[in-house]
Write a protein that holds these residues in place. Structure first.
Motif, short mmCIF file in Angstrom:
data_model
loop_
_atom_site.label_atom_id
_atom_site.label_comp_id
_atom_site.label_asym_id
_atom_site.label_seq_id
_atom_site.Cartn_x
_atom_site.Cartn_y
_atom_site.Cartn_z
N LYS A 155 -0.86 -6.12 12.94
CA LYS A 155 -1.86 -5.84 11.91
C LYS A 155 -1.63 -4.46 11.31
N ILE A 156 -2.05 -4.32 10.06
CA ILE A 156 -1.98 -3.04 9.36
C ILE A 156 -3.30 -2.30 9.57
N TYR A 157 -3.22 -1.01 9.91
CA TYR A 157 -4.42 -0.21 10.12
C TYR A 157 -4.78 0.63 8.90
N TRP A 158 -3.79 1.24 8.25
CA TRP A 158 -4.07 2.13 7.13
C TRP A 158 -2.80 2.32 6.31
N ALA A 159 -2.96 2.85 5.12
CA ALA A 159 -1.82 3.15 4.25
C ALA A 159 -2.13 4.36 3.41
N ARG A 160 -1.10 5.16 3.12
CA ARG A 160 -1.22 6.34 2.25
C ARG A 160 -0.07 6.30 1.24
N THR A 161 -0.35 6.72 0.01
CA THR A 161 0.66 6.65 -1.03
C THR A 161 0.75 7.98 -1.78
N SER A 162 1.82 8.12 -2.55
CA SER A 162 1.94 9.24 -3.48
C SER A 162 2.51 8.70 -4.78
N ALA A 163 2.25 9.40 -5.88
CA ALA A 163 2.70 8.94 -7.20
C ALA A 163 4.22 8.92 -7.32
N THR A 164 4.92 9.57 -6.41
CA THR A 164 6.39 9.57 -6.43
C THR A 164 6.96 8.27 -5.90
#
Length: 227
Positions: free
Chosen positions: A33-42
């Motif tokens: 399972k996926i717990y969390w995700a973080r992104t950047s505009a790059t």
């Protein structure tokens, strides 16, 4: 069919059901399972999951395992997530019967009042669940009732100034634990369900859906017989 044949057929059916029941009771399955995700505009994505933490530098095309990443909260319950703005106004999700909606109150001790949104002529979702906020902008999932889950998610929405717009269609159900939503200071966004991820690197435009299995070589579902 003769009586003896019917009895033999019934016995075989009963034996087959017993074998099937024994097989069901004697096996067990585990799920990633996926717990969390973080992104950047790059175009970078970092995902925390049951199999570890992985990172992509090319918008989810390829992934590498990383270590030493901070452990972040997996999410909050759909009924208790409360956002408090800089002006002290609180926003949350509350249920009336089977229907969930957004509510607000001006400060501590004040009454909760319903938040009515303008969907620009589009049909408003039957249920809405707040999943994130940034300043005066709210992010919520909307959908219909589901017998298995609290809300059958249909889309992710953004609301500001009393007007709501749909960001991306979803196909995941939301239970009592709302999937975590992330919006970065650079405008990139990520919405994670248990086995899928939706990301935008352009302030809510041009969404991409990423299947959980593409993040790892570990089988997403493993079933085995108990010994």
């Amino acid at each position: 069919m003769r009586r003896s044949s019917r009895l033999r057929f019934s016995s075989l059916m009963f034996a087959g059901l017993c074998v099937a029941a024994g097989a069901a009771q004697g096996s067990s399955c585990t799920f990633q399972k996926i717990y969390w995700a973080r992104t950047s505009a790059t175009g970078q994505i970092v995902v925390g999951a049951s199999f570890g933490t992985v990172r992509s530098a090319d918008r989810g095309k390829t992934w590498e395992a990383i270590s030493g990443a901070p452990v972040l909260a997996a999410g909050v319950t759909a009924q208790s997530f409360v956002h408090t703005g800089a002006d002290g106004v609180q926003l949350a999700t509350r249920a009336t019967g089977q229907r969930r909606h957004l509510v607000r109150k001006a400060g501590a001790g004040g009454p909760w009042t319903r938040v009515d949104l303008d969907f620009g002529g589009s049909p408003a979702p039957y249920n809405v669940v707040l999943v994130g906020a940034q300043g005066h902008t709210l992010y919520f999932i909307g959908g219909d009732d589901s017998q298995e889950w609290g809300v059958q998610a249909a889309a992710l929405y953004r609301a500001s100034g009393g007007k709501a717009d749909k960001l991306v269609d979803l196909d995941q159900a939301v239970s009592n634990e709302s999937p975590p939503f992330f919006v970065g200071d650079d405008g990139s966004m990520a919405y994670a369900s248990r086995n899928k991820l939706w990301v935008s690197f352009a302030a809510g435009a041009n969404w991409t859906m990423i299947d959980g299995q593409s993040l790892t070589t570990v089988p997403w579902t493993e079933c085995y017989k108990a010994t």
